[in-house]
Motif scaffolding. Sequence first.
Motif, PDB file in Angstrom:
ATOM      1  N   ARG A  55       7.140 -11.098   1.743  1.00  0.00           N
ATOM      2  CA  ARG A  55       6.935 -10.313   2.956  1.00  0.00           C
ATOM      3  C   ARG A  55       6.770  -8.820   2.694  1.00  0.00           C
ATOM      4  O   ARG A  55       5.809  -8.206   3.162  1.00  0.00           O
ATOM      5  CB  ARG A  55       8.083 -10.533   3.943  1.00  0.00           C
ATOM      6  N   ALA A  56       7.652  -8.204   1.945  1.00  0.00           N
ATOM      7  CA  ALA A  56       7.572  -6.757   1.703  1.00  0.00           C
ATOM      8  C   ALA A  56       6.292  -6.398   0.950  1.00  0.00           C
ATOM      9  O   ALA A  56       5.605  -5.430   1.295  1.00  0.00           O
ATOM     10  CB  ALA A  56       8.799  -6.272   0.934  1.00  0.00           C
ATOM     11  N   ARG A  57       5.941  -7.194  -0.056  1.00  0.00           N
ATOM     12  CA  ARG A  57       4.722  -6.938  -0.830  1.00  0.00           C
ATOM     13  C   ARG A  57       3.479  -7.102   0.046  1.00  0.00           C
ATOM     14  O   ARG A  57       2.541  -6.308  -0.034  1.00  0.00           O
ATOM     15  CB  ARG A  57       4.653  -7.889  -2.016  1.00  0.00           C
ATOM     16  N   VAL A  58       3.485  -8.121   0.891  1.00  0.00           N
ATOM     17  CA  VAL A  58       2.358  -8.359   1.801  1.00  0.00           C
ATOM     18  C   VAL A  58       2.190  -7.182   2.752  1.00  0.00           C
ATOM     19  O   VAL A  58       1.083  -6.670   2.950  1.00  0.00           O
ATOM     20  CB  VAL A  58       2.552  -9.678   2.582  1.00  0.00           C
ATOM     21  N   GLN A  59       3.292  -6.731   3.339  1.00  0.00           N
ATOM     22  CA  GLN A  59       3.223  -5.611   4.273  1.00  0.00           C
ATOM     23  C   GLN A  59       2.718  -4.350   3.581  1.00  0.00           C
ATOM     24  O   GLN A  59       1.875  -3.631   4.124  1.00  0.00           O
ATOM     25  CB  GLN A  59       4.592  -5.370   4.915  1.00  0.00           C
ATOM     26  N   ARG A  60       3.212  -4.081   2.366  1.00  0.00           N
ATOM     27  CA  ARG A  60       2.739  -2.903   1.617  1.00  0.00           C
ATOM     28  C   ARG A  60       1.260  -3.017   1.292  1.00  0.00           C
ATOM     29  O   ARG A  60       0.493  -2.063   1.448  1.00  0.00           O
ATOM     30  CB  ARG A  60       3.541  -2.724   0.328  1.00  0.00           C
ATOM     31  N   ARG A  61       0.835  -4.191   0.826  1.00  0.00           N
ATOM     32  CA  ARG A  61      -0.560  -4.393   0.447  1.00  0.00           C
ATOM     33  C   ARG A  61      -1.488  -4.197   1.647  1.00  0.00           C
ATOM     34  O   ARG A  61      -2.510  -3.514   1.548  1.00  0.00           O
ATOM     35  CB  ARG A  61      -0.746  -5.794  -0.122  1.00  0.00           C
ATOM     36  N   ILE A  62      -1.143  -4.765   2.774  1.00  0.00           N
ATOM     37  CA  ILE A  62      -1.990  -4.649   3.959  1.00  0.00           C
ATOM     38  C   ILE A  62      -1.972  -3.223   4.496  1.00  0.00           C
ATOM     39  O   ILE A  62      -3.018  -2.671   4.859  1.00  0.00           O
ATOM     40  CB  ILE A  62      -1.587  -5.681   5.031  1.00  0.00           C
ATOM     41  N   ASN A  63      -0.793  -2.603   4.538  1.00  0.00           N
ATOM     42  CA  ASN A  63      -0.715  -1.204   4.992  1.00  0.00           C
ATOM     43  C   ASN A  63      -1.532  -0.288   4.092  1.00  0.00           C
ATOM     44  O   ASN A  63      -2.228   0.611   4.568  1.00  0.00           O
ATOM     45  CB  ASN A  63       0.740  -0.731   5.052  1.00  0.00           C
ATOM     46  N   THR A  64      -1.465  -0.506   2.784  1.00  0.00           N
ATOM     47  CA  THR A  64      -2.245   0.299   1.846  1.00  0.00           C
ATOM     48  C   THR A  64      -3.737   0.097   2.086  1.00  0.00           C
ATOM     49  O   THR A  64      -4.509   1.063   2.091  1.00  0.00           O
ATOM     50  CB  THR A  64      -1.882  -0.061   0.394  1.00  0.00           C
ATOM     51  N   ALA A  65      -4.150  -1.143   2.280  1.00  0.00           N
ATOM     52  CA  ALA A  65      -5.564  -1.428   2.535  1.00  0.00           C
ATOM     53  C   ALA A  65      -6.029  -0.767   3.832  1.00  0.00           C
ATOM     54  O   ALA A  65      -7.139  -0.219   3.888  1.00  0.00           O
ATOM     55  CB  ALA A  65      -5.793  -2.934   2.602  1.00  0.00           C
ATOM     56  N   ILE A  66      -5.193  -0.797   4.855  1.00  0.00           N
ATOM     57  CA  ILE A  66      -5.550  -0.158   6.131  1.00  0.00           C
ATOM     58  C   ILE A  66      -5.678   1.350   5.951  1.00  0.00           C
ATOM     59  O   ILE A  66      -6.667   1.951   6.383  1.00  0.00           O
ATOM     60  CB  ILE A  66      -4.519  -0.496   7.228  1.00  0.00           C
ATOM     61  N   ARG A  67      -4.676   1.960   5.302  1.00  0.00           N
ATOM     62  CA  ARG A  67      -4.731   3.422   5.091  1.00  0.00           C
ATOM     63  C   ARG A  67      -5.948   3.820   4.277  1.00  0.00           C
ATOM     64  O   ARG A  67      -6.648   4.772   4.601  1.00  0.00           O
ATOM     65  CB  ARG A  67      -3.450   3.895   4.404  1.00  0.00           C
ATOM     66  N   ARG A  68      -6.224   3.070   3.204  1.00  0.00           N
ATOM     67  CA  ARG A  68      -7.378   3.374   2.350  1.00  0.00           C
ATOM     68  C   ARG A  68      -8.685   3.229   3.150  1.00  0.00           C
ATOM     69  O   ARG A  68      -9.565   4.067   3.055  1.00  0.00           O
ATOM     70  CB  ARG A  68      -7.382   2.446   1.143  1.00  0.00           C
ATOM     71  N   ALA A  69      -8.786   2.167   3.940  1.00  0.00           N
ATOM     72  CA  ALA A  69     -10.006   1.943   4.725  1.00  0.00           C
ATOM     73  C   ALA A  69     -10.201   3.028   5.774  1.00  0.00           C
ATOM     74  O   ALA A  69     -11.313   3.503   5.979  1.00  0.00           O
ATOM     75  CB  ALA A  69      -9.957   0.562   5.378  1.00  0.00           C
ATOM     76  N   ILE A  70      -9.129   3.446   6.412  1.00  0.00           N
ATOM     77  CA  ILE A  70      -9.211   4.507   7.420  1.00  0.00           C
ATOM     78  C   ILE A  70      -9.610   5.826   6.756  1.00  0.00           C
ATOM     79  O   ILE A  70     -10.455   6.559   7.252  1.00  0.00           O
ATOM     80  CB  ILE A  70      -7.891   4.638   8.199  1.00  0.00           C
ATOM     81  N   ARG A  71      -9.001   6.103   5.599  1.00  0.00           N
ATOM     82  CA  ARG A  71      -9.313   7.328   4.869  1.00  0.00           C
ATOM     83  C   ARG A  71     -10.782   7.344   4.462  1.00  0.00           C
ATOM     84  O   ARG A  71     -11.476   8.352   4.612  1.00  0.00           O
ATOM     85  CB  ARG A  71      -8.394   7.443   3.647  1.00  0.00           C
ATOM     86  N   GLU A  72     -11.293   6.210   3.965  1.00  0.00           N
ATOM     87  CA  GLU A  72     -12.702   6.130   3.563  1.00  0.00           C
ATOM     88  C   GLU A  72     -13.631   6.226   4.759  1.00  0.00           C
ATOM     89  O   GLU A  72     -14.696   6.818   4.676  1.00  0.00           O
ATOM     90  CB  GLU A  72     -12.946   4.829   2.799  1.00  0.00           C
ATOM     91  N   ALA A  73     -13.226   5.638   5.879  1.00  0.00           N
ATOM     92  CA  ALA A  73     -14.068   5.689   7.084  1.00  0.00           C
ATOM     93  C   ALA A  73     -14.123   7.103   7.676  1.00  0.00           C
ATOM     94  O   ALA A  73     -15.120   7.482   8.285  1.00  0.00           O
ATOM     95  CB  ALA A  73     -13.553   4.711   8.130  1.00  0.00           C
ATOM     96  N   ALA A  74     -13.054   7.870   7.466  1.00  0.00           N
ATOM     97  CA  ALA A  74     -12.990   9.218   8.008  1.00  0.00           C
ATOM     98  C   ALA A  74     -13.820  10.207   7.189  1.00  0.00           C
ATOM     99  O   ALA A  74     -14.150  11.281   7.671  1.00  0.00           O
ATOM    100  CB  ALA A  74     -11.541   9.695   8.065  1.00  0.00           C
TER     101      ALA A  74
END
Length: 151
Positions: free
Chosen positions: A131-150
Amino acid sequence: MSITKQSSDALARRLAALPREIVAKVQPAILKSVKDVAADAAVLAEATRRTGSLAESVEATGPGQTTPAYASDGGRRTATELQGFVTAGDPGARHGHLVEFGTEARRREDGSSTGTMPATPFLLPAWRLNRARVQRRINTAIRRAIREAAQ
């Protein structure tokens, strides 16, 4: 947060508000996470090995894919673009729920007992391990995608 359909649906609604390009960049993180949980569930199911069919039936279903016909939730179910499922079951192993939750003794019509089987969870512990690894992985992917989209 518990692992329920409501929490999964709530997360899916929150993520559905994201632009398409962000969703596309988050899907690999979801698929990797589902595969990790499925791998651990298969290892934990080995503890119940009699024939090996249960451990071998553990499947990872990624975003947009459909679960196997004999999945533990009662049959085919298609994941949304932001969901993933881990299921157990095939024509030779339709007892995943009995292993996960155990059984109680019941009286048959002829008076004999069905016996009991203690619970040997394998799906929920696999989720808890990841669970913790999954949450970190998905949160990181979201942050990275938002940063790239911005940019």
